[in-house]
Scaffold this motif. Structure first.
Motif, PDB file in Angstrom:
ATOM      1  N   ASN A 106       0.812  -1.285  -0.024  1.00  0.00           N
ATOM      2  CA  ASN A 106       0.076  -0.091  -0.163  1.00  0.00           C
ATOM      3  C   ASN A 106       0.782   1.263   0.057  1.00  0.00           C
ATOM      4  O   ASN A 106       1.231   1.619   1.041  1.00  0.00           O
ATOM      5  CB  ASN A 106      -0.858   0.143   1.319  1.00  0.00           C
ATOM      6  CG  ASN A 106      -1.782   1.390   1.335  1.00  0.00           C
ATOM      7  OD1 ASN A 106      -2.122   1.828   0.224  1.00  0.00           O
ATOM      8  ND2 ASN A 106      -1.964   1.708   2.674  1.00  0.00           N
ATOM      9  N   SER A 107       1.035   1.868  -1.028  1.00  0.00           N
ATOM     10  CA  SER A 107       1.807   3.025  -1.223  1.00  0.00           C
ATOM     11  C   SER A 107       1.130   4.219  -0.821  1.00  0.00           C
ATOM     12  O   SER A 107      -0.008   4.323  -1.152  1.00  0.00           O
ATOM     13  CB  SER A 107       2.446   3.368  -2.662  1.00  0.00           C
ATOM     14  OG  SER A 107       1.510   3.643  -3.578  1.00  0.00           O
ATOM     15  N   ILE A 108       1.871   5.233  -0.453  1.00  0.00           N
ATOM     16  CA  ILE A 108       1.285   6.346  -0.050  1.00  0.00           C
ATOM     17  C   ILE A 108       2.019   7.737  -0.811  1.00  0.00           C
ATOM     18  O   ILE A 108       3.238   7.712  -0.632  1.00  0.00           O
ATOM     19  CB  ILE A 108       1.228   6.930   1.600  1.00  0.00           C
ATOM     20  CG1 ILE A 108       0.610   5.810   2.498  1.00  0.00           C
ATOM     21  CG2 ILE A 108       0.794   8.429   1.905  1.00  0.00           C
ATOM     22  CD1 ILE A 108       0.744   5.747   3.952  1.00  0.00           C
ATOM     23  N   ALA A 109       1.082   8.555  -1.616  1.00  0.00           N
ATOM     24  CA  ALA A 109       1.793   9.498  -2.413  1.00  0.00           C
ATOM     25  C   ALA A 109       1.538  10.813  -1.678  1.00  0.00           C
ATOM     26  O   ALA A 109       0.365  11.172  -1.682  1.00  0.00           O
ATOM     27  CB  ALA A 109       1.337   9.452  -3.719  1.00  0.00           C
ATOM     28  N   LEU A 110       2.426  11.569  -1.085  1.00  0.00           N
ATOM     29  CA  LEU A 110       2.490  12.854  -0.824  1.00  0.00           C
ATOM     30  C   LEU A 110       3.374  13.899  -1.240  1.00  0.00           C
ATOM     31  O   LEU A 110       3.811  14.794  -0.591  1.00  0.00           O
ATOM     32  CB  LEU A 110       2.504  12.814   0.952  1.00  0.00           C
ATOM     33  CG  LEU A 110       1.389  12.085   1.507  1.00  0.00           C
ATOM     34  CD1 LEU A 110       1.606  11.883   3.068  1.00  0.00           C
ATOM     35  CD2 LEU A 110       0.122  12.596   1.453  1.00  0.00           C
ATOM     36  N   GLY A 111       3.914  13.446  -2.457  1.00  0.00           N
ATOM     37  CA  GLY A 111       4.926  14.489  -3.154  1.00  0.00           C
ATOM     38  C   GLY A 111       6.200  14.215  -2.428  1.00  0.00           C
ATOM     39  O   GLY A 111       6.658  12.818  -1.956  1.00  0.00           O
ATOM     40  N   ASP A 112       6.950  15.526  -2.388  1.00  0.00           N
ATOM     41  CA  ASP A 112       8.158  15.392  -1.504  1.00  0.00           C
ATOM     42  C   ASP A 112       8.318  15.900  -0.139  1.00  0.00           C
ATOM     43  O   ASP A 112       9.177  16.513   0.242  1.00  0.00           O
ATOM     44  CB  ASP A 112       9.123  16.177  -2.586  1.00  0.00           C
ATOM     45  CG  ASP A 112       9.450  15.422  -3.818  1.00  0.00           C
ATOM     46  OD1 ASP A 112       9.408  14.337  -3.857  1.00  0.00           O
ATOM     47  OD2 ASP A 112       9.711  16.281  -4.719  1.00  0.00           O
TER      48      ASP A 112
END
Length: 210
Positions: A106-112
């Motif tokens: 389960n990946s979480i994408a919040l940029g940098d």
């Protein structure tokens, strides 16, 4: 006196550390985020989860200490509940060992924004309904109604350190598909060993003096 509690403290450390080898949603999120985004993102998420572990451990310790100050007889009930949860973890581990499928990443994408990953990890851990039961089981392995203050503190500090190291290792080492594949091949053996250890820990908790 110190030697009296040392075995319990070490057993608490072992139970917590062994639990890190059985990836749940938190760890799968760290691995997935590290693979899909970057190791730095996974590490920030891992540190947030470790901070949540420290807060849960501290809250559980303070709560148990306060209860035992007024109701020393509750220690027996607490240890039975903790042992029951350890046996439940053993059952889940054995059940998982008998299955061929594995949990999905389960990946979480919040940029940098690494601070955002840290906050997300903290939120994930603090809203985990199983965290309180886990900490009751872990701390009760070392604690009794006569335990001095440093026993519980040693468990919280030591397991927080293990949490930070263990979750960071997942973020670093399992950020490649090769490592994930290798773990999945060995998963059923690992789960079987986990089930055996949790059974042993539950027995030790039930048979310990209260």
């Amino acid at each position: 006196m110190q030697e009296t509690y040392l075995s319990g403290i070490l057993l608490a450390y072992a139970a917590f550390a062994i639990g890190l080898f059985s990836p749940g949603p938190n760890i799968m999120a760290i691995i997935g985020t590290s693979m899909a985004n970057s190791r730095s993102s996974g590490k920030s998420l891992a540190l947030g989860i470790a901070t949540g572990s420290f807060l849960w451990g501290t809250l559980t310790l303070l709560g148990l200490t306060s209860l035992l100050t007024f109701y020393a007889s509750l220690m027996t009930i607490i240890k039975i509940a903790g042992a029951g949860y350890l046996f439940w973890l053993a059952f889940k581990a054995f059940k998982s060992a008998g299955k061929h499928q594995t949990q999905e990443l389960n990946s979480i994408a919040l940029g940098d924004n690494y601070w955002a990953y840290y906050r997300r990890g903290l939120l994930i851990q603090m809203t985990n309904p199983k965290a309180a039961l886990t900490w009751i089981a872990v701390i009760s392995l070392a604690l009794d109604q006569a335990a001095p203050w440093w026993v519980g503190l040693s468990v919280v500090v030591g397991t927080t350190t293990l949490s930070a190291i263990g979750h960071l290792v997942y973020a670093y080492a399992f950020s490649t598909q090769t490592m994930v594949t290798a773990y999945r091949k060995a998963r059923r053996w690992i789960e079987g060993l986990l089930g055996s250890f949790f059974t042993f820990a539950g027995y030790k908790l039930l048979s310990s003096d209260t």
